[in-house]
Write a protein that holds these residues in place. Structure first.
Motif, PDB file in Angstrom:
ATOM      1  N   GLU A  25       0.858  -1.178   0.000  1.00 24.32           N
ATOM      2  CA  GLU A  25       0.000   0.000   0.000  1.00 24.32           C
ATOM      3  C   GLU A  25       0.896   1.231   0.000  1.00 24.32           C
ATOM      4  O   GLU A  25       1.782   1.358   0.843  1.00 24.32           O
ATOM      5  CB  GLU A  25      -0.921   0.016   1.224  1.00 24.32           C
ATOM      6  N   ILE A  26       0.659   2.110  -0.963  1.00 24.15           N
ATOM      7  CA  ILE A  26       1.471   3.318  -1.083  1.00 24.15           C
ATOM      8  C   ILE A  26       0.694   4.488  -0.496  1.00 24.15           C
ATOM      9  O   ILE A  26      -0.405   4.798  -0.933  1.00 24.15           O
ATOM     10  CB  ILE A  26       1.845   3.589  -2.549  1.00 24.15           C
ATOM     11  N   SER A  27       1.298   5.092   0.519  1.00 20.95           N
ATOM     12  CA  SER A  27       0.777   6.278   1.181  1.00 20.95           C
ATOM     13  C   SER A  27      -0.508   6.037   1.948  1.00 20.95           C
ATOM     14  O   SER A  27      -1.444   6.816   1.884  1.00 20.95           O
ATOM     15  CB  SER A  27       0.601   7.445   0.211  1.00 20.95           C
ATOM     16  N   GLY A  28      -0.510   4.994   2.663  1.00 18.29           N
ATOM     17  CA  GLY A  28      -1.628   4.692   3.543  1.00 18.29           C
ATOM     18  C   GLY A  28      -1.321   3.436   4.313  1.00 18.29           C
ATOM     19  O   GLY A  28      -0.368   2.721   4.002  1.00 18.29           O
TER      20      GLY A  28
ATOM     21  N   PHE B  46       8.664   7.860   0.408  1.00 19.95           N
ATOM     22  CA  PHE B  46       8.915   6.948  -0.711  1.00 19.95           C
ATOM     23  C   PHE B  46       8.252   7.574  -1.926  1.00 19.95           C
ATOM     24  O   PHE B  46       7.037   7.719  -1.970  1.00 19.95           O
ATOM     25  CB  PHE B  46       8.321   5.556  -0.450  1.00 19.95           C
ATOM     26  N   ASP B  47       9.068   7.988  -2.885  1.00 21.26           N
ATOM     27  CA  ASP B  47       8.558   8.651  -4.087  1.00 21.26           C
ATOM     28  C   ASP B  47       8.413   7.624  -5.203  1.00 21.26           C
ATOM     29  O   ASP B  47       9.390   7.274  -5.858  1.00 21.26           O
ATOM     30  CB  ASP B  47       9.473   9.794  -4.500  1.00 21.26           C
TER      31      ASP B  47
ATOM     32  N   PRO C 132       2.798  11.239 -12.677  1.00 25.74           N
ATOM     33  CA  PRO C 132       1.947  10.049 -12.506  1.00 25.74           C
ATOM     34  C   PRO C 132       2.241   8.924 -13.498  1.00 25.74           C
ATOM     35  O   PRO C 132       2.121   7.748 -13.142  1.00 25.74           O
ATOM     36  CB  PRO C 132       0.529  10.591 -12.671  1.00 25.74           C
ATOM     37  N   TYR C 133       2.649   9.254 -14.717  1.00 26.69           N
ATOM     38  CA  TYR C 133       2.990   8.207 -15.679  1.00 26.69           C
ATOM     39  C   TYR C 133       4.195   7.410 -15.181  1.00 26.69           C
ATOM     40  O   TYR C 133       4.195   6.184 -15.221  1.00 26.69           O
ATOM     41  CB  TYR C 133       3.264   8.809 -17.066  1.00 26.69           C
ATOM     42  N   ARG C 134       5.220   8.101 -14.699  1.00 29.82           N
ATOM     43  CA  ARG C 134       6.400   7.411 -14.146  1.00 29.82           C
ATOM     44  C   ARG C 134       5.992   6.506 -12.987  1.00 29.82           C
ATOM     45  O   ARG C 134       6.463   5.384 -12.855  1.00 29.82           O
ATOM     46  CB  ARG C 134       7.435   8.420 -13.654  1.00 29.82           C
ATOM     47  N   ALA C 135       5.122   7.022 -12.131  1.00 31.64           N
ATOM     48  CA  ALA C 135       4.662   6.225 -10.988  1.00 31.64           C
ATOM     49  C   ALA C 135       3.934   4.974 -11.464  1.00 31.64           C
ATOM     50  O   ALA C 135       4.154   3.878 -10.940  1.00 31.64           O
ATOM     51  CB  ALA C 135       3.757   7.070 -10.099  1.00 31.64           C
ATOM     52  N   GLY C 136       3.061   5.125 -12.453  1.00 34.70           N
ATOM     53  CA  GLY C 136       2.341   3.976 -12.999  1.00 34.70           C
ATOM     54  C   GLY C 136       3.274   2.942 -13.592  1.00 34.70           C
ATOM     55  O   GLY C 136       3.069   1.736 -13.427  1.00 34.70           O
ATOM     56  N   ARG C 137       4.305   3.384 -14.275  1.00 32.67           N
ATOM     57  CA  ARG C 137       5.298   2.452 -14.843  1.00 32.67           C
ATOM     58  C   ARG C 137       6.045   1.731 -13.721  1.00 32.67           C
ATOM     59  O   ARG C 137       6.305   0.535 -13.814  1.00 32.67           O
ATOM     60  CB  ARG C 137       6.287   3.188 -15.750  1.00 32.67           C
ATOM     61  N   ASN C 138       6.395   2.442 -12.661  1.00 32.27           N
ATOM     62  CA  ASN C 138       7.091   1.809 -11.537  1.00 32.27           C
ATOM     63  C   ASN C 138       6.195   0.793 -10.843  1.00 32.27           C
ATOM     64  O   ASN C 138       6.656  -0.279 -10.441  1.00 32.27           O
ATOM     65  CB  ASN C 138       7.599   2.862 -10.557  1.00 32.27           C
ATOM     66  N   ILE C 139       4.933   1.114 -10.703  1.00 32.03           N
ATOM     67  CA  ILE C 139       4.005   0.156 -10.108  1.00 32.03           C
ATOM     68  C   ILE C 139       3.910  -1.086 -10.979  1.00 32.03           C
ATOM     69  O   ILE C 139       3.956  -2.219 -10.482  1.00 32.03           O
ATOM     70  CB  ILE C 139       2.630   0.812  -9.869  1.00 32.03           C
TER      71      ILE C 139
END
Length: 184
Positions: free
Chosen positions: A35-38, A58-59, A84-91
């Motif tokens: 869970e990211i940020s919660g 954690f970025d 957000p695109y970078r975050a989605g790719r990392n996920i």
């Protein structure tokens, strides 16, 4: 576990009900979860394993963990991300094959900088963002909820749900929250 909407933000009642239904359908007891940020999901479900990381400490836009997960949950955080695109790719990289990503975001909610507030998505918008991140467009399931009264009630403060006076009727043209689940 039975959930009650008492002391729950009105704008989150339906979203929480629907996302809990989604997670239950994935058989949480067998899932390795991030869970990211919660940390709410760690209290609500009994997962096989559970880890929580806080943004911005954690970025997710800048890095991945060296482990993979069956389910990654990012509730009400993507609107705060500059990339957000970078975050989605990392996920996507941190999911096991056939793993799931559950994301929730606000739409018609006032700006709330933590540390910044950047983006809002409709159901169509979140679906195409996730597809651009690598998820199969046809397998992404979305939902949204909101109504005019709840939009207005949340102008100045987060309104707690009171079932005797607050409607959970959905007006599709006034979504307060959007959610999506995508499978790798």
């Amino acid at each position: 576990m039975v959930f009650s909407a008492v002391n729950e933000d009105w704008c989150r009642v339906v979203m929480n009900r629907e996302t809990r239904r989604i997670v239950k359908s994935l058989h949480p007891e067998g899932l390795n979860v991030l869970e990211i940020s919660g940390n709410s999901w760690g209290n609500w479900e009994s997962f096989k394993t559970y880890k929580s990381l806080k943004y911005p400490d954690f970025d997710i836009c800048e890095s991945c963990l060296d482990e993979t997960f069956d389910l990654i949950i990012a509730e009400q955080i993507f609107e705060h991300l500059l990339w957000p695109y970078r975050a989605g790719r990392n996920i996507y990289k941190m999911l096991n094959s056939n793993g799931y990503f559950l994301i929730t975001t606000p739409f018609l909610i006032r700006i709330h900088d933590y540390p910044t507030d950047c983006s809002r998505w409709t159901e169509t918008g979140i679906k195409y963002l996730l597809a651009e991140c690598g998820f199969n467009l046809e397998s992404i399931q979305t939902g949204a909820w909101g109504n005019r009264a709840c939009v207005v009630a949340n102008f100045a403060r987060w309104e707690l749900y009171n079932p005797s006076i607050h409607s959970l009727a959905n007006e599709p043209d006034f979504p307060l929250v959007v959610w999506a689940v995508a499978q790798k």
